[in-house]
Design a protein around this motif. Structure first.
Motif, mmCIF file in Angstrom:
data_model
loop_
_atom_site.group_PDB
_atom_site.id
_atom_site.type_symbol
_atom_site.label_atom_id
_atom_site.label_comp_id
_atom_site.label_asym_id
_atom_site.label_seq_id
_atom_site.Cartn_x
_atom_site.Cartn_y
_atom_site.Cartn_z
ATOM 1 N N ILE A 95 47.074 27.177 80.276
ATOM 2 C CA ILE A 95 46.136 27.660 79.271
ATOM 3 C C ILE A 95 46.895 27.955 77.983
ATOM 4 O O ILE A 95 46.404 27.766 76.889
ATOM 5 C CB ILE A 95 45.428 28.942 79.775
ATOM 6 C CG1 ILE A 95 44.661 28.654 81.061
ATOM 7 C CG2 ILE A 95 44.533 29.528 78.708
ATOM 8 C CD1 ILE A 95 44.245 29.915 81.802
ATOM 9 N N LEU A 96 48.141 28.414 78.144
ATOM 10 C CA LEU A 96 48.992 28.832 77.038
ATOM 11 C C LEU A 96 50.417 28.931 77.567
ATOM 12 O O LEU A 96 50.608 29.208 78.749
ATOM 13 C CB LEU A 96 48.515 30.209 76.552
ATOM 14 C CG LEU A 96 48.886 30.712 75.175
ATOM 15 C CD1 LEU A 96 48.323 29.816 74.073
ATOM 16 C CD2 LEU A 96 48.363 32.129 74.983
ATOM 17 N N THR A 97 51.404 28.716 76.710
ATOM 18 C CA THR A 97 52.802 28.920 77.092
ATOM 19 C C THR A 97 53.406 29.981 76.180
ATOM 20 O O THR A 97 52.968 30.148 75.042
ATOM 21 C CB THR A 97 53.613 27.612 76.991
ATOM 22 O OG1 THR A 97 53.558 27.119 75.655
ATOM 23 C CG2 THR A 97 53.096 26.572 77.982
ATOM 24 N N ALA A 157 42.395 37.374 69.523
ATOM 25 C CA ALA A 157 43.142 36.206 69.060
ATOM 26 C C ALA A 157 43.334 35.153 70.152
ATOM 27 O O ALA A 157 43.583 33.988 69.850
ATOM 28 C CB ALA A 157 44.510 36.641 68.536
ATOM 29 N N TYR A 158 43.205 35.551 71.415
ATOM 30 C CA TYR A 158 43.533 34.625 72.507
ATOM 31 C C TYR A 158 42.650 33.377 72.540
ATOM 32 O O TYR A 158 43.153 32.273 72.796
ATOM 33 C CB TYR A 158 43.504 35.340 73.862
ATOM 34 C CG TYR A 158 44.768 36.102 74.126
ATOM 35 C CD1 TYR A 158 45.910 35.467 74.589
ATOM 36 C CD2 TYR A 158 44.830 37.475 73.909
ATOM 37 C CE1 TYR A 158 47.083 36.159 74.823
ATOM 38 C CE2 TYR A 158 45.994 38.185 74.142
ATOM 39 C CZ TYR A 158 47.124 37.524 74.600
ATOM 40 O OH TYR A 158 48.280 38.214 74.823
ATOM 41 N N GLU A 159 41.376 33.517 72.282
ATOM 42 C CA GLU A 159 40.492 32.346 72.329
ATOM 43 C C GLU A 159 40.959 31.280 71.334
ATOM 44 O O GLU A 159 41.066 30.100 71.659
ATOM 45 C CB GLU A 159 39.046 32.750 72.061
ATOM 46 C CG GLU A 159 38.078 31.596 72.237
ATOM 47 C CD GLU A 159 36.622 32.026 72.104
ATOM 48 O OE1 GLU A 159 35.798 31.132 71.894
ATOM 49 O OE2 GLU A 159 36.322 33.234 72.202
ATOM 50 N N GLY A 160 41.268 31.692 70.122
ATOM 51 C CA GLY A 160 41.750 30.755 69.107
ATOM 52 C C GLY A 160 43.114 30.185 69.447
ATOM 53 O O GLY A 160 43.370 28.994 69.230
ATOM 54 N N TYR A 188 46.375 25.674 71.153
ATOM 55 C CA TYR A 188 47.357 25.141 72.111
ATOM 56 C C TYR A 188 46.842 23.839 72.724
ATOM 57 O O TYR A 188 47.578 22.856 72.826
ATOM 58 C CB TYR A 188 47.654 26.180 73.194
ATOM 59 C CG TYR A 188 48.568 25.669 74.266
ATOM 60 C CD1 TYR A 188 49.934 25.573 74.035
ATOM 61 C CD2 TYR A 188 48.085 25.261 75.496
ATOM 62 C CE1 TYR A 188 50.795 25.085 75.008
ATOM 63 C CE2 TYR A 188 48.930 24.768 76.478
ATOM 64 C CZ TYR A 188 50.293 24.692 76.234
ATOM 65 O OH TYR A 188 51.134 24.195 77.202
ATOM 66 N N HIS A 189 45.579 23.825 73.126
ATOM 67 C CA HIS A 189 45.024 22.643 73.772
ATOM 68 C C HIS A 189 44.845 21.471 72.826
ATOM 69 O O HIS A 189 44.924 20.315 73.250
ATOM 70 C CB HIS A 189 43.725 22.977 74.497
ATOM 71 C CG HIS A 189 44.003 23.682 75.791
ATOM 72 N ND1 HIS A 189 44.529 23.039 76.886
ATOM 73 C CD2 HIS A 189 43.883 24.977 76.140
ATOM 74 C CE1 HIS A 189 44.707 23.903 77.864
ATOM 75 N NE2 HIS A 189 44.331 25.092 77.437
ATOM 76 N N THR A 190 44.651 21.723 71.540
ATOM 77 C CA THR A 190 44.515 20.602 70.601
ATOM 78 C C THR A 190 45.846 19.890 70.384
ATOM 79 O O THR A 190 45.859 18.713 70.055
ATOM 80 C CB THR A 190 43.956 21.042 69.232
ATOM 81 O OG1 THR A 190 44.837 21.975 68.628
ATOM 82 C CG2 THR A 190 42.567 21.628 69.367
#
Length: 151
Positions: A27-29, A139-142, A147-149
């Motif tokens: 999801i995020l690093t 801020a996490y949603e953004g 990250y995914h883009t």
């Protein structure tokens, strides 16, 4: 270089007694510079990849709880004591995997770094975003979308 491992991806602790597998991308690093992570990792910072819980499994062996034995459960191999992953309290939707446990970690780079307020002067991660503590919850949603883009 991509920020996504080839899936499924397997890994193990240093001695190989505990093995794991991920079947979903992070999801995020991140890299965390807090003094707790410095002490737990015996390094300038710890690395993490937030893996969706339903995309993570221990496939061999039985990890043990180490670290502070508090609300956040830090899992280690009971034999070689490699710190492998964390299950953060109240955040059952992901597992914070130490990406260096994976057999192939060439894809990994931290997207965010946290606790730069406790960062050692020489420690550089190349992360795109830096926070003195943790990012604000809003801020996490953004961050995850960004990250995914680029993954």
């Amino acid at each position: 270089m991509t920020n996504t491992p080839t899936l499924p991806s397997e890994g193990a602790c240093r001695c190989g007694r505990v093995r794991l597998k991920i079947s979903k991308p992070p999801i995020l690093t991140m890299a965390c510079h807090c003094t707790g992570c410095q002490r737990m990792s015996s390094s300038a910072y710890s690395l993490g990849a937030a893996i969706p819980t339903d995309g993570f499994e221990v496939t061999q062996g039985e990890p043990v709880i180490g670290g502070l034995h508090g609300e956040h459960k830090h899992y280690f191999c009971g034999h070689c004591m490699s710190g492998m992953f964390t299950r953060p309290a109240g955040m059952d939707w992901f597992v914070n995997l130490r990406p260096t446990m994976l057999d192939n970690v060439s894809w990994f780079s931290p997207f965010i770094e946290t606790y730069t307020s406790e960062k050692l002067a020489f420690a550089e991660t190349g992360a795109r975003h830096a926070y003195e503590t943790f990012p604000p919850m809003e801020a996490y949603e953004g961050l995850m979308a960004e990250y995914h883009t680029q993954s």
